[in-house]
Write a protein that holds these residues in place. Structure first.
Motif, PDB file in Angstrom:
ATOM      1  N   THR A   1       0.721  -1.226   0.053  1.00 22.59           N
ATOM      2  CA  THR A   1       0.022  -0.094  -0.130  1.00 22.59           C
ATOM      3  C   THR A   1       0.869   1.199   0.066  1.00 22.59           C
ATOM      4  O   THR A   1       1.748   1.306   0.794  1.00 22.59           O
ATOM      5  N   THR A   2       0.660   1.980  -0.958  1.00 25.07           N
ATOM      6  CA  THR A   2       1.342   3.355  -1.046  1.00 25.07           C
ATOM      7  C   THR A   2       0.378   4.670  -1.012  1.00 25.07           C
ATOM      8  O   THR A   2      -0.926   4.508  -1.048  1.00 25.07           O
TER       9      THR A   2
ATOM     10  N   ASP B   1      -2.839   3.608  -3.073  1.00 27.15           N
ATOM     11  CA  ASP B   1      -2.883   2.663  -4.117  1.00 27.15           C
ATOM     12  C   ASP B   1      -2.663   1.256  -3.338  1.00 27.15           C
ATOM     13  O   ASP B   1      -1.625   1.205  -2.354  1.00 27.15           O
TER      14      ASP B   1
ATOM     15  N   SER C   1      -1.497  -2.662  -3.931  1.00 27.02           N
ATOM     16  CA  SER C   1      -0.880  -3.555  -5.150  1.00 27.02           C
ATOM     17  C   SER C   1      -0.674  -5.198  -4.712  1.00 27.02           C
ATOM     18  O   SER C   1       0.225  -5.050  -3.710  1.00 27.02           O
TER      19      SER C   1
ATOM     20  N   SER D   1       2.026   2.490  -7.917  1.00 31.34           N
ATOM     21  CA  SER D   1       3.003   2.196  -6.571  1.00 31.34           C
ATOM     22  C   SER D   1       4.262   2.785  -6.638  1.00 31.34           C
ATOM     23  O   SER D   1       4.751   3.518  -5.778  1.00 31.34           O
TER      24      SER D   1
ATOM     25  N   ASN E   1       4.016   6.539  -6.634  1.00 29.75           N
ATOM     26  CA  ASN E   1       3.676   7.038  -5.248  1.00 29.75           C
ATOM     27  C   ASN E   1       4.843   7.060  -4.409  1.00 29.75           C
ATOM     28  O   ASN E   1       5.147   7.961  -3.669  1.00 29.75           O
TER      29      ASN E   1
ATOM     30  N   VAL F   1       4.873   3.504   3.099  1.00 27.10           N
ATOM     31  CA  VAL F   1       4.399   2.615   2.586  1.00 27.10           C
ATOM     32  C   VAL F   1       3.860   1.390   3.717  1.00 27.10           C
ATOM     33  O   VAL F   1       4.297   1.440   4.888  1.00 27.10           O
TER      34      VAL F   1
END
Length: 200
Positions: free
Chosen positions: A45-46, A53, A55, A85, A88, A95
């Motif tokens: 996660t970013t 986002d 991923s 990602s 970001n 993250v």
């Protein structure tokens, strides 16, 4: 609808117990390192100017490599090339990672700060069947801890049940989104071969 304010949460949930707080480490302990080394799947996660986002990341062995007790290396293998990602991370390095291991009810959560590198030596050390990741995400761990198994138990995640029957296929989704311009049955028929050739 009654929208809550920050102070309302403590009234509803109370304070976390000792186990919820004492399980948090600022580096990989041997126990956390062992769990992460067995994980073939995580969610990255970013956050960036356009929003957040999430991923999925997966591999046929450990999805990340511990460089030391404070750093994880996540190779960026083939995907859809949106690179949300990565964009970001270059603009906001915060993250989170959530690691799952098949059969285990627990998840390991890592919060930290990431950077992206195309360092040749690091990429080479992560090679797979002669292929190299184009870049590597290196995460500096701020905290790592386990999440209790309740969510996985509720979901029956490892029960072996296939819930996918009747779902729209990627080809159908694309065809519906583009009024038939792309996607469709041909996309679905070609996808397994295309995926097999471009996993790494």
């Amino acid at each position: 609808m009654n929208w809550l304010e920050p102070g309302d949460l403590e009234t509803i949930y109370g304070t976390p117990g000792a186990t919820s707080l004492r399980k948090v480490a600022d580096r990989l302990t041997p126990d956390y390192a062992a769990f992460i080394a067995r994980s073939r799947f995580c969610v990255l996660t970013t956050v960036g100017p356009e929003g957040t986002d999430g991923s999925p990341r997966g591999d046929d062995g450990p999805v990340v490599r511990a460089l030391d007790d404070r750093h994880l290396a996540l190779p960026d293998w083939r995907g859809n090339d949106r690179i949300d990602s990565l964009r970001n991370i270059l603009r906001d390095g915060r993250v989170s990672l959530m690691f799952l291991v098949r059969g285990s009810g627990n998840a390991i959560r890592v919060n930290g700060h990431a950077r992206v590198t195309d360092d040749d030596a690091l990429r080479d050390s992560l090679s797979h069947q002669g292929r190299l990741p184009r870049t590597v995400i290196v995460v500096r761990i701020a905290e790592v801890y386990f999440q209790c198994a309740r969510a996985v138990i509720r979901a029956g995640l490892w029960s072996g049940i296939d819930d996918s029957r009747g779902l729209p296929t990627p080809g159908q989704i694309l065809a519906n989104m583009t009024e038939g311009a792309v996607g469709g049955a041909a996309y679905d028929a070609e996808w397994p071969g295309r995926a097999a050739a471009t996993l790494w």
